[in-house]
Design a protein around this motif. Structure first.
Motif, short mmCIF file in Angstrom:
data_model
loop_
_atom_site.label_atom_id
_atom_site.label_comp_id
_atom_site.label_asym_id
_atom_site.label_seq_id
_atom_site.Cartn_x
_atom_site.Cartn_y
_atom_site.Cartn_z
N SER A 15 0.83 -1.21 0.00
CA SER A 15 0.00 0.00 0.00
C SER A 15 0.86 1.25 0.00
O SER A 15 0.51 2.26 -0.61
N ALA A 16 2.02 1.20 0.68
CA ALA A 16 2.92 2.36 0.68
C ALA A 16 3.51 2.58 -0.71
O ALA A 16 3.80 3.71 -1.09
N ALA A 18 1.86 1.75 -3.54
CA ALA A 18 0.77 2.13 -4.44
C ALA A 18 0.43 3.61 -4.33
O ALA A 18 0.06 4.24 -5.33
N GLU A 19 0.57 4.16 -3.16
CA GLU A 19 0.23 5.57 -2.97
C GLU A 19 1.05 6.51 -3.85
O GLU A 19 0.48 7.36 -4.53
N PRO A 20 2.39 6.40 -3.87
CA PRO A 20 3.15 7.29 -4.75
C PRO A 20 2.83 7.06 -6.23
O PRO A 20 2.86 8.01 -7.03
N VAL A 22 -0.15 6.32 -7.50
CA VAL A 22 -1.40 7.03 -7.78
C VAL A 22 -1.14 8.53 -7.86
O VAL A 22 -1.65 9.21 -8.76
N VAL A 23 -0.35 9.06 -6.95
CA VAL A 23 -0.03 10.49 -6.98
C VAL A 23 0.71 10.84 -8.27
O VAL A 23 0.40 11.85 -8.93
N CYS A 26 -1.70 10.91 -11.18
CA CYS A 26 -2.55 12.12 -11.16
C CYS A 26 -1.77 13.35 -11.63
O CYS A 26 -2.29 14.16 -12.40
#
Length: 85
Positions: A15-16, A18-20, A22-23, A26
């Motif tokens: 999950s750590a 995946a967050e960057p 997604v950012v 975007c």
């Protein structure tokens, strides 16, 4: 009741990671398609408010910690005597 640390190390790392991603996706979308920038303005504003709140919270917590440490260090010092009238 919840169990502390119920997640595994691999799920936390996943999950750590995946967050960057997604950012980054975007940011890339708003740079490539200018119309997304205008559509993302409300989300960006909410993100800035949250960041401001987090920073303010951290500063208040640090100031309270400093005041607690000062109070603890002064607790051994006797209070000044008041002049008798």
């Amino acid at each position: 009741m919840g169990v502390p640390h119920s997640q595994t190390t691999f799920s936390i790392l996943g999950s750590a990671g995946a967050e960057p991603a997604v950012v980054a996706a975007c940011v890339a979308a708003t740079e490539r398609f200018p119309r997304f920038t205008r559509l993302a303005t409300p989300v960006t504003a909410v993100g800035m408010i949250a960041l401001t709140a987090y920073v303010l919270h951290a500063r208040i917590a640090k100031a309270r910690q400093a005041l607690d440490e000062l109070e603890e260090s002064l607790s051994g010092i006797p209070a000044p005597r008041q002049a008798e009238e």
